[in-house]
Design a protein around this motif. Structure first.
Motif, PDB file in Angstrom:
ATOM      1  N   ALA A 112      12.439  56.494  19.672  1.00 28.56           N
ATOM      2  CA  ALA A 112      13.114  57.984  19.395  1.00 28.56           C
ATOM      3  C   ALA A 112      12.324  58.768  20.347  1.00 28.56           C
ATOM      4  O   ALA A 112      13.078  59.715  21.140  1.00 28.56           O
ATOM      5  CB  ALA A 112      12.484  58.394  18.101  1.00 28.56           C
ATOM      6  N   ASN A 113      10.955  58.607  20.882  1.00 26.32           N
ATOM      7  CA  ASN A 113      10.540  59.559  22.064  1.00 26.32           C
ATOM      8  C   ASN A 113      11.059  59.149  23.269  1.00 26.32           C
ATOM      9  O   ASN A 113      11.267  60.216  24.045  1.00 26.32           O
ATOM     10  CB  ASN A 113       9.026  59.231  21.999  1.00 26.32           C
ATOM     11  CG  ASN A 113       8.461  59.858  20.753  1.00 26.32           C
ATOM     12  OD1 ASN A 113       8.678  60.819  20.010  1.00 26.32           O
ATOM     13  ND2 ASN A 113       7.110  59.199  20.371  1.00 26.32           N
ATOM     14  N   ILE A 114      11.323  57.930  23.610  1.00 23.26           N
ATOM     15  CA  ILE A 114      11.912  57.586  24.960  1.00 23.26           C
ATOM     16  C   ILE A 114      13.511  58.312  24.948  1.00 23.26           C
ATOM     17  O   ILE A 114      13.816  58.773  25.921  1.00 23.26           O
ATOM     18  CB  ILE A 114      11.931  56.336  25.009  1.00 23.26           C
ATOM     19  CG1 ILE A 114      10.665  55.463  25.277  1.00 23.26           C
ATOM     20  CG2 ILE A 114      12.991  55.643  26.314  1.00 23.26           C
ATOM     21  CD1 ILE A 114      10.783  54.022  25.129  1.00 23.26           C
ATOM     22  N   ALA A 115      13.944  58.147  23.618  1.00 23.05           N
ATOM     23  CA  ALA A 115      15.429  58.522  23.737  1.00 23.05           C
ATOM     24  C   ALA A 115      15.427  60.201  23.982  1.00 23.05           C
ATOM     25  O   ALA A 115      16.209  60.715  24.905  1.00 23.05           O
ATOM     26  CB  ALA A 115      16.270  58.522  22.476  1.00 23.05           C
ATOM     27  N   GLN A 116      14.464  60.907  23.470  1.00 18.91           N
ATOM     28  CA  GLN A 116      14.322  62.379  23.577  1.00 18.91           C
ATOM     29  C   GLN A 116      14.027  62.671  24.883  1.00 18.91           C
ATOM     30  O   GLN A 116      14.486  63.761  25.516  1.00 18.91           O
ATOM     31  CB  GLN A 116      13.337  62.810  22.527  1.00 18.91           C
ATOM     32  CG  GLN A 116      13.519  64.464  22.447  1.00 18.91           C
ATOM     33  CD  GLN A 116      12.445  64.975  21.329  1.00 18.91           C
ATOM     34  OE1 GLN A 116      11.803  63.956  20.671  1.00 18.91           O
ATOM     35  NE2 GLN A 116      12.619  66.133  20.983  1.00 18.91           N
ATOM     36  N   SER A 292      23.933  58.348  15.695  1.00 15.37           N
ATOM     37  CA  SER A 292      22.827  58.614  16.518  1.00 15.37           C
ATOM     38  C   SER A 292      21.423  57.921  16.036  1.00 15.37           C
ATOM     39  O   SER A 292      21.199  57.588  14.727  1.00 15.37           O
ATOM     40  CB  SER A 292      22.317  60.055  16.362  1.00 15.37           C
ATOM     41  OG  SER A 292      21.064  60.453  16.691  1.00 15.37           O
ATOM     42  N   TYR A 293      20.442  57.654  17.066  1.00 13.29           N
ATOM     43  CA  TYR A 293      18.929  57.152  16.618  1.00 13.29           C
ATOM     44  C   TYR A 293      18.404  57.870  15.738  1.00 13.29           C
ATOM     45  O   TYR A 293      17.584  57.299  14.906  1.00 13.29           O
ATOM     46  CB  TYR A 293      18.400  56.968  17.895  1.00 13.29           C
ATOM     47  CG  TYR A 293      17.607  58.172  18.466  1.00 13.29           C
ATOM     48  CD1 TYR A 293      16.588  58.768  18.058  1.00 13.29           C
ATOM     49  CD2 TYR A 293      18.342  58.968  19.420  1.00 13.29           C
ATOM     50  CE1 TYR A 293      15.983  59.848  18.431  1.00 13.29           C
ATOM     51  CE2 TYR A 293      18.009  60.021  19.941  1.00 13.29           C
ATOM     52  CZ  TYR A 293      16.669  60.580  19.355  1.00 13.29           C
ATOM     53  OH  TYR A 293      16.106  61.853  19.714  1.00 13.29           O
ATOM     54  N   LYS A 294      18.703  59.164  15.377  1.00 13.18           N
ATOM     55  CA  LYS A 294      17.941  59.924  14.564  1.00 13.18           C
ATOM     56  C   LYS A 294      18.431  59.554  13.244  1.00 13.18           C
ATOM     57  O   LYS A 294      17.459  59.665  12.300  1.00 13.18           O
ATOM     58  CB  LYS A 294      18.384  61.333  14.935  1.00 13.18           C
ATOM     59  CG  LYS A 294      18.032  62.118  16.165  1.00 13.18           C
ATOM     60  CD  LYS A 294      18.310  63.503  16.539  1.00 13.18           C
ATOM     61  CE  LYS A 294      17.871  63.888  17.804  1.00 13.18           C
ATOM     62  NZ  LYS A 294      18.420  65.377  17.842  1.00 13.18           N
ATOM     63  N   LYS A 295      19.482  59.399  12.826  1.00 16.82           N
ATOM     64  CA  LYS A 295      19.869  58.817  11.392  1.00 16.82           C
ATOM     65  C   LYS A 295      19.335  57.386  11.481  1.00 16.82           C
ATOM     66  O   LYS A 295      18.922  56.957  10.189  1.00 16.82           O
ATOM     67  CB  LYS A 295      21.580  58.810  11.421  1.00 16.82           C
ATOM     68  CG  LYS A 295      22.282  59.978  11.587  1.00 16.82           C
ATOM     69  CD  LYS A 295      23.642  59.889  11.439  1.00 16.82           C
ATOM     70  CE  LYS A 295      24.276  61.327  11.576  1.00 16.82           C
ATOM     71  NZ  LYS A 295      25.622  61.335  11.680  1.00 16.82           N
ATOM     72  N   ALA A 296      19.284  56.454  12.145  1.00 20.84           N
ATOM     73  CA  ALA A 296      18.990  55.196  12.399  1.00 20.84           C
ATOM     74  C   ALA A 296      17.187  55.362  11.938  1.00 20.84           C
ATOM     75  O   ALA A 296      16.602  54.577  11.297  1.00 20.84           O
ATOM     76  CB  ALA A 296      18.924  54.279  13.284  1.00 20.84           C
ATOM     77  N   LEU A 297      16.457  56.423  12.659  1.00 23.58           N
ATOM     78  CA  LEU A 297      15.356  56.577  12.180  1.00 23.58           C
ATOM     79  C   LEU A 297      14.964  57.033  10.956  1.00 23.58           C
ATOM     80  O   LEU A 297      13.926  56.504  10.488  1.00 23.58           O
ATOM     81  CB  LEU A 297      14.733  57.745  13.371  1.00 23.58           C
ATOM     82  CG  LEU A 297      13.135  57.914  13.231  1.00 23.58           C
ATOM     83  CD1 LEU A 297      12.361  56.659  13.996  1.00 23.58           C
ATOM     84  CD2 LEU A 297      12.827  59.058  14.211  1.00 23.58           C
ATOM     85  N   ARG A 298      15.870  57.641  10.291  1.00 30.08           N
ATOM     86  CA  ARG A 298      15.682  58.269   8.834  1.00 30.08           C
ATOM     87  C   ARG A 298      15.656  57.064   7.905  1.00 30.08           C
ATOM     88  O   ARG A 298      14.948  56.844   7.059  1.00 30.08           O
ATOM     89  CB  ARG A 298      16.611  59.151   8.439  1.00 30.08           C
ATOM     90  CG  ARG A 298      16.589  59.943   7.283  1.00 30.08           C
ATOM     91  CD  ARG A 298      17.229  61.087   7.030  1.00 30.08           C
ATOM     92  NE  ARG A 298      16.746  62.263   7.738  1.00 30.08           N
ATOM     93  CZ  ARG A 298      17.381  63.417   8.087  1.00 30.08           C
ATOM     94  NH1 ARG A 298      18.349  63.684   7.694  1.00 30.08           N
ATOM     95  NH2 ARG A 298      16.703  64.110   8.725  1.00 30.08           N
ATOM     96  N   ALA A 299      16.857  55.775   8.088  1.00 30.00           N
ATOM     97  CA  ALA A 299      17.013  55.072   7.206  1.00 30.00           C
ATOM     98  C   ALA A 299      15.737  53.798   7.656  1.00 30.00           C
ATOM     99  O   ALA A 299      15.238  53.216   6.587  1.00 30.00           O
ATOM    100  CB  ALA A 299      18.186  54.197   7.577  1.00 30.00           C
ATOM    101  N   SER A 300      15.066  53.769   8.902  1.00 32.77           N
ATOM    102  CA  SER A 300      14.086  53.111   9.208  1.00 32.77           C
ATOM    103  C   SER A 300      12.842  53.669   8.299  1.00 32.77           C
ATOM    104  O   SER A 300      11.927  52.683   7.913  1.00 32.77           O
ATOM    105  CB  SER A 300      13.770  53.014  10.499  1.00 32.77           C
ATOM    106  OG  SER A 300      14.956  52.212  11.249  1.00 32.77           O
ATOM    107  N   GLU A 301      12.609  54.943   8.417  1.00 33.68           N
ATOM    108  CA  GLU A 301      11.312  55.416   7.829  1.00 33.68           C
ATOM    109  C   GLU A 301      11.390  54.850   6.318  1.00 33.68           C
ATOM    110  O   GLU A 301      10.533  54.734   5.666  1.00 33.68           O
ATOM    111  CB  GLU A 301      11.465  57.127   7.888  1.00 33.68           C
ATOM    112  CG  GLU A 301      10.287  57.687   7.104  1.00 33.68           C
ATOM    113  CD  GLU A 301      10.214  59.097   7.797  1.00 33.68           C
ATOM    114  OE1 GLU A 301       9.134  59.697   7.695  1.00 33.68           O
ATOM    115  OE2 GLU A 301      11.350  59.822   7.734  1.00 33.68           O
ATOM    116  N   VAL A 302      12.335  55.090   5.758  1.00 33.61           N
ATOM    117  CA  VAL A 302      12.641  54.808   4.146  1.00 33.61           C
ATOM    118  C   VAL A 302      12.050  53.322   4.081  1.00 33.61           C
ATOM    119  O   VAL A 302      11.287  52.935   3.234  1.00 33.61           O
ATOM    120  CB  VAL A 302      14.231  54.754   3.619  1.00 33.61           C
ATOM    121  CG1 VAL A 302      14.224  54.303   2.355  1.00 33.61           C
ATOM    122  CG2 VAL A 302      14.592  56.329   3.662  1.00 33.61           C
ATOM    123  N   ILE A 303      12.550  52.445   4.987  1.00 32.95           N
ATOM    124  CA  ILE A 303      12.163  50.939   4.954  1.00 32.95           C
ATOM    125  C   ILE A 303      10.761  50.794   5.070  1.00 32.95           C
ATOM    126  O   ILE A 303      10.027  50.011   4.400  1.00 32.95           O
ATOM    127  CB  ILE A 303      12.942  49.928   5.889  1.00 32.95           C
ATOM    128  CG1 ILE A 303      14.600  50.243   5.537  1.00 32.95           C
ATOM    129  CG2 ILE A 303      12.602  48.702   6.160  1.00 32.95           C
ATOM    130  CD1 ILE A 303      15.375  49.618   6.738  1.00 32.95           C
TER     131      ILE A 303
END
Length: 337
Positions: A112-116, A292-303
Motif C-alpha cells: 500500500a505504501n509503494i502504491a501511494q 482498488s488496493y485500498k479495498k483489498a487492504l481492508r479485506a486483508s486487515e480483517v483476515i
C-alpha cells in the motif's frame, strides 16, 4: 483516437490465461509481452491466443526492454510484493494483481505504501464484484428493498487468506465498504494446507462486527456449510442469499410474498472483462478503481486480525495494531497448535 495501452502479463498459468482473455476483450489494450520462469507456459499462451507478444523468462528484463503501461501479475502470493515493487519503480502506470495481497500484514502495508508513494494504480482481482448478480444485490440493497441490513452469514471454501478474501470483499461491497470494528476467530489447524506458497488452515469460523453494527458469522471450509461460497444477507424487510458469483440462491421480501428477484439478462458473465475495463477507465479518469488496493487492504486487515484473534485467544479490534507477520503461519511454525 483512443490510446492503446501496452500490457505485459507476468505469470502465464491458468489465471494468467483468464487475465489475458480479459485484456484481449479490451480495445484500449494490447498485450506486448509475456513473462514466466516456465518459458513454455508463456510460449503456449502466446500461441493459443495468437498474441504475437515477446516472451521473457525474467520480468526484470521485460520491464526494462518493453516499458509496459500496464502489468498484470498472476503469481504465487509471496511474489506479489517484489514484482509490484519492481513494476512501480520501473514507471508502470497500473498493475492488476491476483489476490490475495500478500502472505503477511506487514507486506500488505508495504504494498500500500509503494502504491501511494509511486502513484502506480494498483488493483487486486476480487473480480466477483463485476458479477451481474452481485451488482444487482448491491442495487437492491441501496434501494432499500430488503430494509435495513442487520446481519450476514459468510461462507467460503478453504482457506481464509486465499479464498475467504473473496467472501469478505463481497460482504464489504454489500455494506457500502463499511469497515469492520472487531473480529473474533477460531481455526482448525489439524490438517494444514499450503496454497500458492502460504500455509493455511483447513477450516475457520468466527464473528465480525461492522462499524455500523451489522454482525456477520463466517465459516471458511469444513463441514455443514449452507453455501459453498457466498453471502446470506438478513434485512428488516427481507433476506437474500447469493453464491460467490452472484447467482441468487434464495430471496424474500416479507410483506410481499409474490415478490421475485428481477431476471438478469442472459449471456456470459465475464468478470475479467470488468476487471480490465474498470482499471483502464480509472487510469484515464484519474479516479479510484472499483478493485482498488485500498479495498483489498481492508479485506486483508480483517483476515490478519482474524488470525491474530486466534493467537491472542481474544477479540481483536480494528485498525489492527502491533502485527506485521501472518499470525497463523507464526503459530504453525512455532508448534502452537
Amino acid at each position: 483516437m483512443a490510446r492503446i495501452y501496452r500490457v505485459a502479463v507476468v505469470g502465464c498459468g491458468h489465471r494468467g490465461r483468464e487475465h489475458a482473455a480479459g485484456i484481449q476483450a479490451e480495445s484500449r489494450c494490447q498485450i506486448v509481452a509475456l513473462s514466466d520462469v516456465n518459458e513454455q507456459a508463456a510460449e503456449s499462451l502466446n500461441r493459443d491466443l495468437g498474441l504475437n507478444a515477446k516472451v521473457y523468462r525474467d520480468h526484470h528484463d521485460m520491464l526494462k526492454q518493453e516499458a509496459p503501461d500496464i502489468v498484470v501479475t498472476s503469481l504465487w502470493t509471496p511474489l506479489h510484493l517484489p514484482v509490484f515493487r519492481d513494476s512501480a519503480q520501473a514507471g508502470v502506470k497500473a498493475v492488476i494483481s491476483e489476490k490475495p495481497m500478500a502472505p503477511t500484514w506487514g507486506e500488505c502495508l508495504e504494498i500500500a505504501n509503494i502504491a501511494q508513494e509511486t502513484n502506480c494504480q494498483l488493483t487486486f482481482c476480487h473480480q466477483r464484484r463485476f458479477a451481474k448478480g452481485n451488482q444487482l444485490a448491491r442495487k437492491l440493497i441501496s434501494e432499500g428493498v430488503f430494509g435495513e441490513i442487520q446481519r450476514m452469514e459468510l461462507y467460503s471454501p478453504p482457506n481464509l487468506l486465499d479464498c475467504g478474501t473473496h467472501t469478505i470483499d463481497q460482504a464489504l461491497s454489500f455494506v457500502d465498504e463499511t469497515p469492520v470494528k472487531w473480529v473474533l476467530g477460531a481455526v482448525d489447524a489439524s490438517e494444514p494446507l499450503n496454497w500458492f506458497g502460504v500455509s493455511a488452515e483447513g477450516m475457520a469460523a468466527g464473528t465480525l462486527v461492522f462499524e455500523n453494527g451489522i454482525r456477520a458469522h463466517i465459516q471458511v471450509g469444513g463441514p455443514d456449510m449452507d453455501i459453498w461460497g457466498g453471502v446470506r444477507v438478513h434485512g428488516s424487510k427481507g433476506f437474500f442469499a447469493v453464491d460467490w458469483d452472484g447467482k441468487c440462491l434464495e430471496a424474500r421480501v416479507y410483506d410481499d410474498p409474490a415478490w421475485q428477484l428481477p431476471v438478469l439478462a442472459e449471456g456470459v458473465d465475464n468478470h475479467m472483462v470488468g476487471v480490465v475495463g474498470d482499471a483502464v477507465d480509472a487510469l484515464e479518469a484519474g479516479i479510484e478503481p472499483e478493485l482498488s488496493y485500498k479495498k483489498a487492504l481492508r479485506a486483508s486487515e480483517v483476515i490478519f486480525a482474524f488470525y491474530e484473534s486466534v493467537r491472542r485467544h481474544a477479540r481483536v479490534a480494528l485498525p489492527l495494531q502491533g502485527v506485521t507477520d501472518n499470525p497463523f503461519v507464526t503459530m504453525l511454525e512455532n508448534h502452537r497448535f
